[in-house]
Design a protein around this motif. Sequence first.
Motif, short mmCIF file in Angstrom:
data_model
loop_
_atom_site.label_atom_id
_atom_site.label_comp_id
_atom_site.label_asym_id
_atom_site.label_seq_id
_atom_site.Cartn_x
_atom_site.Cartn_y
_atom_site.Cartn_z
N LEU A 14 105.91 58.94 89.70
CA LEU A 14 105.93 60.12 90.58
C LEU A 14 104.67 60.16 91.43
O LEU A 14 104.07 61.21 91.62
CB LEU A 14 106.08 61.39 89.74
N ARG A 15 104.26 59.02 91.95
CA ARG A 15 103.02 58.95 92.74
C ARG A 15 103.23 59.36 94.18
O ARG A 15 102.32 59.81 94.86
CB ARG A 15 102.48 57.52 92.72
N TYR A 16 104.42 59.16 94.68
CA TYR A 16 104.77 59.54 96.06
C TYR A 16 103.73 59.03 97.06
O TYR A 16 103.18 59.81 97.85
CB TYR A 16 104.90 61.05 96.18
N SER A 17 103.44 57.76 97.02
CA SER A 17 102.38 57.30 97.92
C SER A 17 102.93 57.01 99.31
O SER A 17 104.07 56.54 99.46
CB SER A 17 101.64 56.10 97.33
N SER A 18 102.15 57.34 100.32
CA SER A 18 102.66 57.26 101.71
C SER A 18 102.88 55.81 102.11
O SER A 18 102.21 54.91 101.62
CB SER A 18 101.71 57.86 102.72
N PRO A 19 103.83 55.61 103.01
CA PRO A 19 104.06 54.25 103.49
C PRO A 19 102.80 53.69 104.13
O PRO A 19 102.07 54.42 104.80
CB PRO A 19 105.16 54.42 104.54
N ARG A 20 102.57 52.40 103.92
CA ARG A 20 101.38 51.80 104.52
C ARG A 20 101.58 51.54 106.01
O ARG A 20 100.62 51.50 106.77
CB ARG A 20 101.06 50.48 103.82
N ASP A 21 102.84 51.34 106.36
CA ASP A 21 103.16 51.05 107.75
C ASP A 21 103.01 52.33 108.58
O ASP A 21 103.71 53.32 108.34
CB ASP A 21 104.60 50.52 107.79
N PRO A 22 102.10 52.35 109.56
CA PRO A 22 101.83 53.58 110.31
C PRO A 22 103.07 54.13 111.01
O PRO A 22 103.26 55.35 111.09
CB PRO A 22 100.76 53.17 111.34
N GLU A 23 103.95 53.23 111.46
CA GLU A 23 105.16 53.73 112.14
C GLU A 23 106.07 54.47 111.17
O GLU A 23 106.63 55.52 111.49
CB GLU A 23 105.94 52.56 112.73
N ALA A 24 106.21 53.90 109.99
CA ALA A 24 107.06 54.55 108.98
C ALA A 24 106.48 55.91 108.62
O ALA A 24 107.21 56.89 108.44
CB ALA A 24 107.17 53.66 107.76
N LEU A 25 105.18 55.97 108.53
CA LEU A 25 104.52 57.23 108.18
C LEU A 25 104.76 58.27 109.27
O LEU A 25 105.11 59.43 109.00
CB LEU A 25 103.02 56.99 107.98
N LEU A 26 104.64 57.85 110.51
CA LEU A 26 104.84 58.75 111.63
C LEU A 26 106.27 59.29 111.62
O LEU A 26 106.52 60.49 111.79
CB LEU A 26 104.56 58.01 112.95
N ARG A 27 107.21 58.38 111.36
CA ARG A 27 108.61 58.80 111.34
C ARG A 27 108.84 59.85 110.26
O ARG A 27 109.47 60.87 110.49
CB ARG A 27 109.50 57.58 111.10
N LEU A 28 108.28 59.60 109.09
CA LEU A 28 108.43 60.56 108.00
C LEU A 28 107.88 61.93 108.41
O LEU A 28 108.50 62.97 108.16
CB LEU A 28 107.64 60.10 106.78
N ARG A 29 106.72 61.89 109.02
CA ARG A 29 106.10 63.17 109.43
C ARG A 29 106.98 63.90 110.43
O ARG A 29 107.03 65.13 110.44
CB ARG A 29 104.74 62.90 110.05
#
Length: 728
Positions: A14-29
Amino acid sequence: MTHPPDEDGYELWLRYSSPRDPEALLRLRQQLSAVVTVGSSPTLAAASAELRRGLGSLCGRAIPAGMDPTVPGAIVLAASGAQVLNAFGVAEKLHGLGREGFVIQAKADDDSPDSSLASGLWGGRTLIGGVTDVGVLYGAFHFLRLLATGHDVVDISVASEPKLALRLLNHWDNLDRTIERGYAGFSLWDWQKLPDYVDPRCRDYARACASVGINGSVLTNVNANSLVLTEPYIEKVAALGRVFRAYGIRVFLTARFSAPIELDGLPTADPRDKDVQAWWRRRVDNIYRVLPDFGGFVVKANSEGQPGPQNYGRSQAEGANLIADALAEHGGVMMWRAFVYDHEVPEDRAKQAYSEFKPLDGSFRANVAVQVKNGPVDFQPREPYHPLFGAMPKTPLLLELQLAQEYLGCATHLCYLAPLFKECLDSDTFADGPGSTVARVIDGSLQNHTLTGMCAVTNIGNDRNWCGHPFAAANWYAFGRLAWDHALSSGDIAEEWLRQTFSNDKRFVDPALEMMLASREAVVDYMTPLGLHHLMAVGHHYGPGPWVNEGRPDWTSVYFHRADAQGIGFDRTPRGSNAVEQYPEPLRAELADQARCPEELLLWFHHVPWDQPLASGRTLWQELCARYQRGVDAVRRMQSSWGDLQGAVDAARFVHVENLLRIQEQEARWWRDACVLYFQTFSKRPVPEGYEPAEKTLDEYRALRHYYVPGISNPFVPKAPRLPAKSR
Ligand code: BDP
């Protein structure tokens, strides 16, 4: 190489660590803006809190609780009956699911206003709908699992419900906080401080359980202490139950059959005695008064020294029905264990449970389930499925598994158990023709039962990382996932777990997955290849002891391997104990025929001559040596694969696993050499080429003593010498 920051494993998967890929992170946001909960209850609050925690961590920014379910990027939580379900078109879908079921539906808003796009938000929303609040909670965890393993929000459309009603952990925890066969510290239940102080860790335990759909926890050891049924302890139990309730987890206890005598001085515990019956009713009523959603009991009776109905000449069914009757009006379940055998009975230990329980089919109350271990002996690295599965059509049977690796290297060896569990679940019982798998027996679909379930002896303790070995939590995870859906594959479950526990990077996941999937077979090879079983040291069960021949015969190793000058293995054909008769045709004929019996189970069912040629072209003796060697080689491959992953995971967990693999390699050699040298005293054949020379002599292996092995309450310690009397 730079490592990610150190972790201690407490967060589990249950760590829920953010994607390392900046694009994937942006999309999630862009896709996630707020968690909107329709309705209110402790369970919905838990679901919402988990989502905000998880999504916030995945996105690397806070996700607030919102009010408006139409806002773009909203994650909407609602249970059946809520209006909002219609807007997502899922009300119908939910209708077809059981009370713990859920749907997750992403909905793109075609007509989303430009302003929302301009603000960087996805013009869509996600609904997490549950038949009940607990369904919403399961949906929330599933949604988080999907995102944490790299799924895209816009693609999600899921409908799911558990295949089994009871998905339980069995803690073998004692009231003094030691854990029978526990290798990861002491019990999480701090009885002394309960009920006034509940360790916050208990909530995290409940979160982890609920995240994989586990819905019950049997708090105490099957070798039961009747004290837990007294009022002060019931208050403590209830305090835990109240914390677990919001997470859909009910509390169960083990009951000691002689409790009426021990607690209240009754002259008997005979199930036919009116006072005994009244006693159980009173006790049970008291429990429900304090804990209205108490789940019921697990009982181990007339086995390994535990008291039971047979002390009064009554059957196991009469014993079960006595307590079942007390539970019935409250909706409680009586889980009666079939793990019974007796050294005074001359019959093959592997046959005794079937002999005892099969004739009782049809004589249990409706709220009794018979709890059956996966195999007929005892949680060995490999066993055939337990022949009771399929053989008691009128009785609900629960499958009992063991996560604590009592016979598979404790918390020191990396051994992913899902392949073992699946092997049992996928076994064909032929109860209603081919395809009558154990899975279909326990999910009730084969023989029409609604009281269905699966339980597992846990590997959880108060070690910071919960299960000791950083990979051992995979077994807790896999058990929950399989109890929810036994059709999932071992590989898919392992991959989910790896991605959430360590990293989504394919360069990590692929080799780590390969390691996990090979690990159980490696343990079989270096401990008990070709169907051998029960070769461990006596008492604490740590390390090899194929020579063990003292004490109760059915606790020795020689009872099971039967090595002699001619060959090795337990003849369970009609010429021997005839345990094959407990299996249905056409399986029975196959198992009974040495030429057709699967090699994996060969020595389980046959006494095979040392020079018997096997499929590989090697003789039995050569094959045995080759398998022991193969097991050691497999551990070395795991070491080298893990070594290559340095830098892919944090240094703390990397080094922890690296060191444990080193121990595992040493112990694999210990097992191999101790067993091969010992069996060689019978085979009198040379060890084949390609086999490493043993480090010690057989006598040296036999002389090894191990003190204070965890998981056992009577440690073996050197005897104190008698000193001369004190003189002044
Ligand atoms: C055996 C364990 C023993 C348990 C027993 C059981 O060694 O500690 O009490 O199983 O399942 O494997 O009751």
